[in-house]
Design an enzyme around this catalytic site. Sequence first.
Site, PDB file in Angstrom:
ATOM      1  N   GLY A  13      10.636   1.631   4.401  1.00 31.34           N
ATOM      2  CA  GLY A  13       9.921   0.934   3.254  1.00 31.34           C
ATOM      3  C   GLY A  13       9.154  -0.530   3.829  1.00 31.34           C
ATOM      4  O   GLY A  13       8.463  -1.048   2.977  1.00 31.34           O
ATOM      5  N   VAL A  65       9.773  10.406   2.894  1.00 33.83           N
ATOM      6  CA  VAL A  65      10.864  11.038   2.321  1.00 33.83           C
ATOM      7  C   VAL A  65      10.638  12.120   1.213  1.00 33.83           C
ATOM      8  O   VAL A  65      11.593  12.644   0.723  1.00 33.83           O
ATOM      9  CB  VAL A  65      11.561   9.860   1.359  1.00 33.83           C
ATOM     10  CG1 VAL A  65      12.020   8.753   2.226  1.00 33.83           C
ATOM     11  CG2 VAL A  65      10.526   9.323   0.397  1.00 33.83           C
ATOM     12  N   TYR A 156       3.528   0.159 -16.330  1.00 28.53           N
ATOM     13  CA  TYR A 156       4.474   0.258 -15.540  1.00 28.53           C
ATOM     14  C   TYR A 156       4.749   2.041 -15.631  1.00 28.53           C
ATOM     15  O   TYR A 156       4.964   2.604 -14.705  1.00 28.53           O
ATOM     16  CB  TYR A 156       5.819  -0.368 -15.427  1.00 28.53           C
ATOM     17  CG  TYR A 156       6.457  -0.403 -14.316  1.00 28.53           C
ATOM     18  CD1 TYR A 156       5.711  -1.024 -13.015  1.00 28.53           C
ATOM     19  CD2 TYR A 156       7.800   0.045 -14.018  1.00 28.53           C
ATOM     20  CE1 TYR A 156       6.737  -0.922 -12.030  1.00 28.53           C
ATOM     21  CE2 TYR A 156       8.600  -0.043 -12.917  1.00 28.53           C
ATOM     22  CZ  TYR A 156       7.941  -0.434 -11.978  1.00 28.53           C
ATOM     23  OH  TYR A 156       8.693  -0.560 -10.692  1.00 28.53           O
ATOM     24  N   LYS A 163      12.158   4.523 -12.008  1.00 32.81           N
ATOM     25  CA  LYS A 163      13.276   3.509 -11.756  1.00 32.81           C
ATOM     26  C   LYS A 163      14.415   3.550 -12.516  1.00 32.81           C
ATOM     27  O   LYS A 163      15.522   3.360 -12.042  1.00 32.81           O
ATOM     28  CB  LYS A 163      12.616   2.162 -11.887  1.00 32.81           C
ATOM     29  CG  LYS A 163      11.620   1.660 -11.034  1.00 32.81           C
ATOM     30  CD  LYS A 163      12.017   1.699  -9.458  1.00 32.81           C
ATOM     31  CE  LYS A 163      10.944   0.883  -8.759  1.00 32.81           C
ATOM     32  NZ  LYS A 163      11.410   1.100  -7.225  1.00 32.81           N
ATOM     33  N   ILE A 192       6.320  -9.263  -7.367  1.00 35.12           N
ATOM     34  CA  ILE A 192       5.872  -9.908  -6.119  1.00 35.12           C
ATOM     35  C   ILE A 192       4.561  -9.221  -5.469  1.00 35.12           C
ATOM     36  O   ILE A 192       4.567  -7.831  -5.615  1.00 35.12           O
ATOM     37  CB  ILE A 192       6.723  -9.945  -4.874  1.00 35.12           C
ATOM     38  CG1 ILE A 192       8.144 -10.242  -5.351  1.00 35.12           C
ATOM     39  CG2 ILE A 192       6.485 -10.244  -3.845  1.00 35.12           C
ATOM     40  CD1 ILE A 192       9.568 -10.096  -4.448  1.00 35.12           C
ATOM     41  N   ALA A 196       2.254  -2.032  -2.841  1.00 32.95           N
ATOM     42  CA  ALA A 196       2.751  -1.290  -3.866  1.00 32.95           C
ATOM     43  C   ALA A 196       2.522  -1.971  -5.261  1.00 32.95           C
ATOM     44  O   ALA A 196       1.635  -1.041  -6.166  1.00 32.95           O
ATOM     45  CB  ALA A 196       4.261  -0.766  -3.906  1.00 32.95           C
TER      46      ALA A 196
HETATM   47  P1  NAD Z   1       5.432  -2.017  -0.249  1.00 34.22           P
HETATM   48  O1  NAD Z   1       3.783  -1.237  -0.482  1.00 34.22           O
HETATM   49  O2  NAD Z   1       5.131  -2.950   0.883  1.00 34.22           O
HETATM   50  O3  NAD Z   1       6.429  -1.031   0.076  1.00 34.22           O
HETATM   51  C1  NAD Z   1       6.704   0.368  -0.578  1.00 34.22           C
HETATM   52  C2  NAD Z   1       6.645   1.295   0.588  1.00 34.22           C
HETATM   53  O4  NAD Z   1       7.007   2.498   0.228  1.00 34.22           O
HETATM   54  C3  NAD Z   1       5.886   1.264   1.671  1.00 34.22           C
HETATM   55  O5  NAD Z   1       6.277   0.971   2.992  1.00 34.22           O
HETATM   56  C4  NAD Z   1       5.283   2.826   1.652  1.00 34.22           C
HETATM   57  O6  NAD Z   1       4.878   3.193   2.980  1.00 34.22           O
HETATM   58  C5  NAD Z   1       6.521   3.584   1.168  1.00 34.22           C
HETATM   59  N1  NAD Z   1       6.442   4.842   0.844  1.00 34.22           N
HETATM   60  C6  NAD Z   1       5.682   5.233  -0.166  1.00 34.22           C
HETATM   61  N2  NAD Z   1       5.782   6.800  -0.465  1.00 34.22           N
HETATM   62  C7  NAD Z   1       6.672   6.751   0.775  1.00 34.22           C
HETATM   63  C8  NAD Z   1       6.927   8.503   1.321  1.00 34.22           C
HETATM   64  N3  NAD Z   1       6.662   9.333   0.601  1.00 34.22           N
HETATM   65  N4  NAD Z   1       7.928   8.178   2.113  1.00 34.22           N
HETATM   66  C9  NAD Z   1       8.339   7.151   2.755  1.00 34.22           C
HETATM   67  N5  NAD Z   1       7.711   6.009   2.590  1.00 34.22           N
HETATM   68  C10 NAD Z   1       7.118   5.940   1.394  1.00 34.22           C
HETATM   69  O7  NAD Z   1       5.729  -2.665  -1.512  1.00 34.22           O
HETATM   70  P2  NAD Z   1       6.921  -3.269  -2.252  1.00 34.22           P
HETATM   71  O8  NAD Z   1       6.496  -4.256  -3.342  1.00 34.22           O
HETATM   72  O9  NAD Z   1       7.718  -4.130  -0.929  1.00 34.22           O
HETATM   73  O10 NAD Z   1       7.847  -2.074  -2.688  1.00 34.22           O
HETATM   74  C11 NAD Z   1       9.327  -1.898  -2.163  1.00 34.22           C
HETATM   75  C12 NAD Z   1      10.201  -1.682  -3.139  1.00 34.22           C
HETATM   76  O11 NAD Z   1      10.440  -2.376  -4.126  1.00 34.22           O
HETATM   77  C13 NAD Z   1       9.567  -0.318  -4.103  1.00 34.22           C
HETATM   78  O12 NAD Z   1      10.728   0.355  -4.610  1.00 34.22           O
HETATM   79  C14 NAD Z   1       9.125  -1.204  -5.230  1.00 34.22           C
HETATM   80  O13 NAD Z   1       9.186  -0.459  -6.345  1.00 34.22           O
HETATM   81  C15 NAD Z   1      10.199  -2.322  -5.272  1.00 34.22           C
HETATM   82  N6  NAD Z   1       9.804  -3.418  -6.306  1.00 34.22           N
HETATM   83  C16 NAD Z   1       8.684  -4.049  -5.884  1.00 34.22           C
HETATM   84  C17 NAD Z   1       8.476  -5.272  -6.942  1.00 34.22           C
HETATM   85  C18 NAD Z   1       7.055  -5.715  -6.692  1.00 34.22           C
HETATM   86  O14 NAD Z   1       6.646  -6.555  -7.793  1.00 34.22           O
HETATM   87  N7  NAD Z   1       6.462  -5.687  -5.614  1.00 34.22           N
HETATM   88  C19 NAD Z   1       9.176  -5.575  -7.813  1.00 34.22           C
HETATM   89  C20 NAD Z   1      10.615  -4.775  -8.071  1.00 34.22           C
HETATM   90  C21 NAD Z   1      10.555  -3.664  -7.184  1.00 34.22           C
END
Ligand code: NAD
Length: 256
Positions: A13, A65, A156, A163, A192, A196
Site C-alpha cells: 500500500g 490484490v 464515506y 471498513k 490524513i 486515497a
Molecule cells: P494511499 O493512496 O497512499 O494508499 C492506498 C494504497 O492502496 C495505494 O498504494 C494503492 O496503490 C493501493 N491499492 C488500491 N487498489 C489496490 C489493489 N487492487 N491492489 C493493491 N493495492 C491497491 O492512501 P492512504 O490514505 O495511505 O491509504 C492507506 C490505508 O489507510 C487505506 O486502507 C485507507 O482506507 C486507510 N486510511 C486512510 C485514512 C486517511 O485519511 N488517509 C484514514 C484512515 C484509514
Amino acid sequence: MELFKNKKILLLGVANKKSIAWSIAEALSNEGAELAFTYVNEAIEKRVRPLAEELNSKIILPCDVQSDEEIENLFAELESRWGTIDGIVHSIAYADGEDLKKPFSQTSRAGFHTALDVSAYSLVAVAGKAFPLMKEKGGSIITLTYLGAQRAVPNYKVMGVAKAALEASVRYLAADLGENNIRVNALSAGPIKTLAASGIPQFRELMAKFAAAAPLKRNVTGEDVAKTALFYLSDLSSGITGETTFIDCGFNAVAL
Ligand code: NAD
C-alpha cells in the site's frame, strides 16, 4: 534502539511519500527492519521502487490484490527470498469515485463488490497466503481502517461498509490464527491527506472539522500512526489481537 533487528516486514500500500504505509516503512526502517514492498501497477511501481531503495529494500514485487494469482506469486517469491515473515502492513483501500458522489442508497452492485473486494477481502486473502510463512514463529498483521466503519461519516459511504467488513475480518482472522501466535489488529486513523483520501468528496472540510472537535485540537499525522504501528508489529503488544485502535487525537471519544 533496534526494535526490529532481524525482522522481515511486508508492506502493501505504499503509493508515494504521503502514504500512511510509507510513514510506517520509515519508522520500521529506523528500528532496523528488513522491508519488502508491493505495487499495484506500473505507474505505482515507478514511484515505489525508488522509495523502497531509499530504505535499502531489495524486494519490490507486483501485487494487485484483486488477483489471486498475484497474491500467490508474491508469497511464493517471499518464501524463496526470506523463508519466513514477521509482520505485514495491509494499507490498501479502493472504491469507485462515482459511488462516493451518489447518495449511498444508489451505490451500484459492481461498486459495492469492488470496494469490499479490494478493501476487505484482500486482508483475508493476504493473511491466508502469509500463514505458511508465519505459522512456526508467529507474527503480526496490521491493517488500516477508519471511523466510517462504525458511524455514518458524510461522503464515506460504501467505503465505510467495506471498513466494517475489514474490522470484522480482523476479529475472525485473530480467532483463526491466534493458536499459531499470529496476531491481527486494525489501526483506525483520523483523516490524513493522501492519494486515497483525495477521492473522498469534501475531505478538506472533514479535516478542518475533525481538528476543531478532536480533544488534541489537531489532525493526526502519518508519524502518529507509524508509532502505533511499531507497537502492534512488535512484541510490545504481544497480548493484543483482534483489536481496533483509534489513532485519531481522541475524535471518536467526544460528541459535539
Ligand atoms: P494511499 O493512496 O497512499 O494508499 C492506498 C494504497 O492502496 C495505494 O498504494 C494503492 O496503490 C493501493 N491499492 C488500491 N487498489 C489496490 C489493489 N487492487 N491492489 C493493491 N493495492 C491497491 O492512501 P492512504 O490514505 O495511505 O491509504 C492507506 C490505508 O489507510 C487505506 O486502507 C485507507 O482506507 C486507510 N486510511 C486512510 C485514512 C486517511 O485519511 N488517509 C484514514 C484512515 C484509514
